[in-house]
Design a protein around this motif. Structure first.
Motif, mmCIF file in Angstrom:
data_model
loop_
_atom_site.group_PDB
_atom_site.id
_atom_site.type_symbol
_atom_site.label_atom_id
_atom_site.label_comp_id
_atom_site.label_asym_id
_atom_site.label_seq_id
_atom_site.Cartn_x
_atom_site.Cartn_y
_atom_site.Cartn_z
ATOM 1 N N PHE A 8 23.161 -38.930 -69.782
ATOM 2 C CA PHE A 8 21.999 -38.817 -68.913
ATOM 3 C C PHE A 8 22.097 -39.762 -67.720
ATOM 4 O O PHE A 8 21.223 -39.790 -66.863
ATOM 5 C CB PHE A 8 20.709 -39.099 -69.689
ATOM 6 C CG PHE A 8 20.421 -38.056 -70.733
ATOM 7 C CD1 PHE A 8 20.936 -36.783 -70.625
ATOM 8 C CD2 PHE A 8 19.636 -38.358 -71.822
ATOM 9 C CE1 PHE A 8 20.690 -35.818 -71.577
ATOM 10 C CE2 PHE A 8 19.373 -37.399 -72.787
ATOM 11 C CZ PHE A 8 19.903 -36.129 -72.676
ATOM 12 N N THR A 9 23.151 -40.546 -67.638
ATOM 13 C CA THR A 9 23.373 -41.409 -66.479
ATOM 14 C C THR A 9 24.643 -40.986 -65.730
ATOM 15 O O THR A 9 25.267 -41.795 -65.073
ATOM 16 C CB THR A 9 23.501 -42.881 -66.909
ATOM 17 O OG1 THR A 9 24.668 -43.010 -67.751
ATOM 18 C CG2 THR A 9 22.281 -43.342 -67.668
ATOM 19 N N ALA A 10 25.018 -39.721 -65.847
ATOM 20 C CA ALA A 10 26.290 -39.274 -65.283
ATOM 21 C C ALA A 10 26.316 -39.368 -63.759
ATOM 22 O O ALA A 10 25.330 -39.088 -63.089
ATOM 23 C CB ALA A 10 26.562 -37.838 -65.717
ATOM 24 N N VAL A 11 27.477 -39.786 -63.223
ATOM 25 C CA VAL A 11 27.732 -39.862 -61.789
ATOM 26 C C VAL A 11 29.112 -39.278 -61.533
ATOM 27 O O VAL A 11 30.059 -39.582 -62.260
ATOM 28 C CB VAL A 11 27.669 -41.312 -61.272
ATOM 29 C CG1 VAL A 11 28.152 -41.408 -59.837
ATOM 30 C CG2 VAL A 11 26.252 -41.863 -61.378
ATOM 31 N N VAL A 12 29.250 -38.444 -60.500
ATOM 32 C CA VAL A 12 30.533 -37.831 -60.159
ATOM 33 C C VAL A 12 31.170 -38.585 -58.995
ATOM 34 O O VAL A 12 30.520 -38.842 -57.980
ATOM 35 C CB VAL A 12 30.364 -36.345 -59.794
ATOM 36 C CG1 VAL A 12 31.674 -35.762 -59.269
ATOM 37 C CG2 VAL A 12 29.896 -35.550 -61.008
ATOM 38 N N ARG A 13 32.440 -38.944 -59.157
ATOM 39 C CA ARG A 13 33.240 -39.547 -58.095
ATOM 40 C C ARG A 13 34.530 -38.757 -57.984
ATOM 41 O O ARG A 13 35.344 -38.742 -58.911
ATOM 42 C CB ARG A 13 33.538 -41.016 -58.419
ATOM 43 C CG ARG A 13 34.389 -41.701 -57.356
ATOM 44 C CD ARG A 13 34.724 -43.123 -57.742
ATOM 45 N NE ARG A 13 36.166 -43.348 -57.625
ATOM 46 C CZ ARG A 13 36.722 -44.544 -57.508
ATOM 47 N NH1 ARG A 13 35.980 -45.633 -57.521
ATOM 48 N NH2 ARG A 13 38.019 -44.658 -57.403
ATOM 49 N N ALA A 14 34.708 -38.060 -56.869
ATOM 50 C CA ALA A 14 35.848 -37.158 -56.663
ATOM 51 C C ALA A 14 35.869 -36.127 -57.794
ATOM 52 O O ALA A 14 34.940 -35.342 -57.914
ATOM 53 C CB ALA A 14 37.145 -37.941 -56.557
ATOM 54 N N ASP A 15 36.901 -36.136 -58.644
ATOM 55 C CA ASP A 15 36.994 -35.171 -59.742
ATOM 56 C C ASP A 15 36.689 -35.794 -61.098
ATOM 57 O O ASP A 15 37.061 -35.231 -62.133
ATOM 58 C CB ASP A 15 38.402 -34.550 -59.783
ATOM 59 C CG ASP A 15 38.693 -33.695 -58.565
ATOM 60 O OD1 ASP A 15 37.746 -33.064 -58.056
ATOM 61 O OD2 ASP A 15 39.849 -33.659 -58.132
ATOM 62 N N HIS A 16 36.019 -36.957 -61.091
ATOM 63 C CA HIS A 16 35.747 -37.658 -62.338
ATOM 64 C C HIS A 16 34.246 -37.847 -62.544
ATOM 65 O O HIS A 16 33.493 -37.972 -61.577
ATOM 66 C CB HIS A 16 36.440 -39.025 -62.358
ATOM 67 C CG HIS A 16 37.925 -38.939 -62.299
ATOM 68 N ND1 HIS A 16 38.713 -39.954 -61.791
ATOM 69 C CD2 HIS A 16 38.775 -37.962 -62.662
ATOM 70 C CE1 HIS A 16 39.994 -39.600 -61.855
ATOM 71 N NE2 HIS A 16 40.050 -38.401 -62.382
ATOM 72 N N VAL A 17 33.835 -37.869 -63.809
ATOM 73 C CA VAL A 17 32.457 -38.163 -64.179
ATOM 74 C C VAL A 17 32.428 -39.507 -64.885
ATOM 75 O O VAL A 17 33.212 -39.749 -65.815
ATOM 76 C CB VAL A 17 31.882 -37.081 -65.121
ATOM 77 C CG1 VAL A 17 30.424 -37.379 -65.442
ATOM 78 C CG2 VAL A 17 32.008 -35.700 -64.497
ATOM 79 N N TYR A 18 31.536 -40.383 -64.441
ATOM 80 C CA TYR A 18 31.335 -41.686 -65.079
ATOM 81 C C TYR A 18 30.037 -41.639 -65.884
ATOM 82 O O TYR A 18 29.002 -41.176 -65.385
ATOM 83 C CB TYR A 18 31.202 -42.795 -64.034
ATOM 84 C CG TYR A 18 32.490 -43.232 -63.389
ATOM 85 C CD1 TYR A 18 33.025 -44.499 -63.638
ATOM 86 C CD2 TYR A 18 33.172 -42.387 -62.516
ATOM 87 C CE1 TYR A 18 34.201 -44.908 -63.025
ATOM 88 C CE2 TYR A 18 34.346 -42.793 -61.910
ATOM 89 C CZ TYR A 18 34.862 -44.049 -62.164
ATOM 90 O OH TYR A 18 36.025 -44.457 -61.565
ATOM 91 N N THR A 19 30.096 -42.114 -67.124
ATOM 92 C CA THR A 19 28.902 -42.268 -67.953
ATOM 93 C C THR A 19 28.957 -43.630 -68.626
ATOM 94 O O THR A 19 30.043 -44.211 -68.782
ATOM 95 C CB THR A 19 28.813 -41.173 -69.037
ATOM 96 O OG1 THR A 19 29.745 -41.478 -70.087
ATOM 97 C CG2 THR A 19 29.124 -39.793 -68.473
ATOM 98 N N VAL A 20 27.805 -44.144 -69.035
ATOM 99 C CA VAL A 20 27.808 -45.492 -69.594
ATOM 100 C C VAL A 20 26.620 -45.695 -70.519
ATOM 101 O O VAL A 20 25.546 -45.111 -70.320
ATOM 102 C CB VAL A 20 27.782 -46.558 -68.474
ATOM 103 C CG1 VAL A 20 26.497 -46.486 -67.666
ATOM 104 C CG2 VAL A 20 27.978 -47.966 -69.029
ATOM 105 N N ASN A 21 26.810 -46.492 -71.559
ATOM 106 C CA ASN A 21 25.726 -47.112 -72.316
ATOM 107 C C ASN A 21 26.253 -48.459 -72.820
ATOM 108 O O ASN A 21 27.258 -48.964 -72.325
ATOM 109 C CB ASN A 21 25.224 -46.205 -73.447
ATOM 110 C CG ASN A 21 26.288 -45.952 -74.505
ATOM 111 O OD1 ASN A 21 27.362 -46.535 -74.494
ATOM 112 N ND2 ASN A 21 25.985 -45.046 -75.418
#
Length: 458
Positions: A394-407
């Motif tokens: 639910f905190t996903a962010v797209v950078r170029a062709d990658h998705v970053y998620t974190v907890n």
């Protein structure tokens, strides 16, 4: 409706005849604007001949100026469009090319923009290359393009957890923005939040490489924080500015086309449909078209230069709508029937929107992802489910062709490949508790910030 003799002009390009609206060309093309206002004989003629352009490129330009979104896949099509954008001095076509950037064409567009002198396309392509995989820069042919790309800063993954305003006499050292140092696999402190700022139920977004925080609440009565805040990483400074006309919390904040949009939200525990737009250059808010329904916590995403919002309706219906700035209206895009219990978000990549939701039923430990292809209007479900306890999508962010998620447990990077998300690598989790808001910022060079400890000292 009949058109007068001055409404249309015949344009000959490379032996091919085009019928074009004179007003359209004059509005969007500096070349035609100068020609039609020059007072020369050609300015009064119903016919113009352009010998320096390709017919295919001019046809693409006309389609874009008329509001179409042609697919430009072949290298020749892209090069001809860049040439037309430069020769015709057509900012709308240049913006279209910026929004068409992918890992497949970024090197070509970067070289072409450097050769033809399109600074905005050059910058966007260079930044895309800096944010992508290392081999993207290897595709550049021009030395000046390679040097320009090397001079750009890559974006960093930044997060802020939930905080309410701090009392003036007790500064909480955990009230900070933090960024992921990927080389050292550690979260570091970027900047402290202003004492008056709240990130609890606040709208958070970036625009022009600045961070904006709007709304937020303090206290059990959910008193809205009236002031808004802007952080500039280049100077490491905060600026306070006025909040929206309508106090709101749990609003979605989106930076789009040089403006901020505060979408929906709540006030006095009542969801709202109103939307306000902030112009940073003018420093004022104004109301725009309402959402189709009252909604709080509305997921927003941008794809191909278009702004989308995702609304959840009873009976398990997810509706995607688009804000059309020219018409000042929210237009329906697609709907999907899918069970959901408490949360969803949305991110964009190329021509696709990815809607992430918990489920099924009350199983909050799993996330399901559905993909809407904007070109075809078709939904597909991504295979498999992603476990929240491992990566809070639910905190996903797209950078170029990658998705970053974190907890707290991990930061996960997914590669978007052929419409699916493949787990690429795992990094350190965020060291502090609470809900997170995440985004990308380009940080200035210099000494890395201190490590973001899980129990910072006061």
């Amino acid at each position: 409706m009949a058109r007068g003799p001055e409404a249309a002009v015949q344009v000959w390009v490379d032996g091919q005849l085009f019928q074009a609206e004179r007003a359209l060309l004059e509005e969007h093309c500096g070349f035609f604007r100068g020609l039609f206002r020059s007072g020369m004989r050609e300015a009064r003629s119903a016919e113009v001949r352009l010998g320096a352009l390709s017919a295919a490129g001019f046809g693409t330009a006309l389609r874009v100026l008329r509001g179409e979104r042609p697919a430009l896949a072949a290298p020749d099509e892209l090069l001809q469009a860049v040439e037309c954008a430069a020769f015709l001095q057509a900012p709308a076509l240049a913006r279209f090319l910026e929004h068409s950037l992918t890992s497949d064409n970024c090197a070509l567009l970067c070289d072409a923009a450097a050769a033809f002198g399109l600074p905005d396309v050059l910058r966007s392509a260079a930044l895309f290359i800096r944010d992508g995989a290392g081999e993207l820069a290897a595709g550049l042919a021009l030395p000046e393009a390679r040097a320009y790309v090397a001079a750009q800063r890559p974006s960093s993954y930044v997060a802020v957890s939930t905080h309410t305003p701090a009392p003036g006499f007790l500064e909480d050292a955990s009230r900070t923005l933090c960024y992921l140092d990927e080389e050292e696999d550690a979260w570091r402190t970027l900047a402290a939040l202003p004492l008056e700022a709240s990130t609890l139920l606040a709208g958070v977004a970036t625009l022009g490489n600045k961070l904006y925080i709007v709304g937020g609440v303090r206290g059990p009565s959910k008193e809205v924080v009236a002031a808004s805040f802007c952080y500039d990483p280049d100077g490491g400074t905060w600026r306070q500015f006025a909040g929206p006309h309508q106090p709101r919390y749990d609003t979605a904040l989106a930076g789009f086309d040089g403006l901020l949009y505060a979408v929906g939200g709540e006030f006095q525990r009542t969801p709202m449909s109103s939307v306000e737009r902030y112009d940073p250059a003018a420093g004022h808010w104004s109301f725009v078209a309402d959402l189709p329904q009252p909604a709080a916590g509305v997921p927003c995403a941008q794809a191909r230069g278009r702004l989308f919002a995702c609304l959840w309706r009873p009976a398990d219906t997810t509706a995607v709508v688009e804000y059309a700035a020219g018409a000042d209206a929210w237009l329906p895009v697609a709907e999907l029937r899918r069970p959901q219990s408490y949360g969803h978000c949305m991110v964009a990549h190329r021509d696709s929107l990815y809607v992430v939701r918990n489920g099924p039923s009350d199983d909050f430990l799993h996330c399901a992802i559905d993909c809407l292809n904007l070109a075809t209007g078709q939904w597909t479900a991504l295979p498999g489910q992603f476990v929240n306890s491992k990566g809070a999508l639910f905190t996903a962010v797209v950078r170029a062709d990658h998705v970053y998620t974190v907890n707290r447990m991990a930061t996960l990077l997914y590669a978007i490949e052929a419409g699916t998300w493949r787990l690429l690598r795992e990094k350190a989790g965020f060291p502090r508790p609470g809900s997170l808001q995440t985004f990308l910022l380009r940080l200035p060079p210099g000494a890395p910030g201190p490590l973001a400890s899980s129990t910072p000292e006061l």
